[in-house]
Design an enzyme around this catalytic site. Sequence first.
Site, short mmCIF file in Angstrom:
data_model
loop_
_atom_site.label_atom_id
_atom_site.label_comp_id
_atom_site.label_asym_id
_atom_site.label_seq_id
_atom_site.Cartn_x
_atom_site.Cartn_y
_atom_site.Cartn_z
N LYS A 120 4.74 9.67 -10.89
CA LYS A 120 3.51 8.94 -10.52
C LYS A 120 2.57 9.85 -9.70
O LYS A 120 1.36 9.87 -9.93
CB LYS A 120 3.88 7.69 -9.72
CG LYS A 120 2.73 6.97 -9.06
CD LYS A 120 1.76 6.35 -10.05
CE LYS A 120 0.56 5.75 -9.33
NZ LYS A 120 -0.47 5.31 -10.24
N LYS A 149 -3.38 9.07 -0.13
CA LYS A 149 -1.93 8.97 0.08
C LYS A 149 -1.16 9.56 -1.10
O LYS A 149 -0.16 10.26 -0.91
CB LYS A 149 -1.61 7.47 0.27
CG LYS A 149 -0.18 7.05 0.33
CD LYS A 149 0.32 6.30 -0.89
CE LYS A 149 -0.58 5.31 -1.54
NZ LYS A 149 -0.05 4.71 -2.75
N PRO A 197 0.79 -1.24 0.00
CA PRO A 197 0.00 0.00 0.00
C PRO A 197 0.82 1.30 0.00
O PRO A 197 0.64 2.14 -0.87
CB PRO A 197 -0.86 -0.13 1.26
CG PRO A 197 -0.98 -1.61 1.49
CD PRO A 197 0.35 -2.18 1.05
#
Length: 298
Positions: A172, A240, A67
Amino acid sequence: MAVSVGFIGVGNMGNPMASNILKNGFKMKVFDKVPKAMENLVQAGAQRAASAREVVEGSEIVLTCLPASPDVEALYLDAGGLVECAKPGTILIDLSSVLPSTPRKIEPRARDRGVHFLESPVSGGVSGARAATLAVMVGGDGEVLKRAEPVLRSIGPNIFHVGPVGAGNTVKAINNMMACVNSLAMMEGLVLGLKAGLDPMIIHDVVKASSGGSKALDRIPRAIIPRDFEPGFKVFLMNKDLETFNTIAKELHVPVSFSNVAQRYEQAAMAAGLADKDTTVVMTIIEKLAALEVPRAK
Ligand code: NAD
């Protein structure tokens, strides 16, 4: 003979990626802390490992897909972790989306032991992982990438070597901020259109053929109209990624606005208990603000 591959973390993204690597004929050891997550891969010929250590001790190339930064740093850097247990010459590749500081911590520690490390976050979602069409954003040594490329080609044809470690996770975070902002703009437009009495598929078809079109529109028939908010891509993971984008922006003193607005929506969804639902569930938050619900598919 094909190299031996290890895969650690076979959840929504890791599982289809591991499956495609297996299909390409690589021998594979697999480990996930949730045993059920490995079942289909073991049936397809992967060897079930009892620990991450067993994977890294028996594989030439090890891929991980976890994660977030704390999970990745613990797996790689704790005593008895991947960096300590890998044989010199092993290539470790982290496919997770993490803070750029995470690969920057791991790479020198690996190098000190003669172990290679690449960061390699991916984009394209679960459908792209299944179809092996992911974009792969590699940061690290280009020579090491050349050796790992046959394995990475199993998960996607678009392999970008973007720079040293940290660069992959920076691009990203930029991608995910833009994807999230596009998606939220689509949802706000959709709610306004519904309030004005428009058919959601009319909005989809017209905007797709017009200047406001983006991949975000695909979510209207796939998730929003059928009210299917199963992940996919979990709200807390998108939160996140926006946090990563905002952290980089603060470090570089770059003023940014949209990522903060987007993160407020993801946090509203988390506050509503929707952290483990797909990011499209934010539509329900915007609907509530507008006192509206999208009609179900007939
Ligand atoms: P997920 O929660 O579905 O999968 C994570 C897996 O890792 C789980 O199966 C979990 O049990 C396992 N795991 C966690 N810690 C472990 C450990 N120490 N040892 C072994 N297994 C461990 O998450 P996901 O959606 O697959 O996302 C993984 C990463 O990929 C995240 O960084 C995410 O941001 C990124 N990503 C996700 C998507 C998407 O659409 N889901 C797309 C691109 C990138």
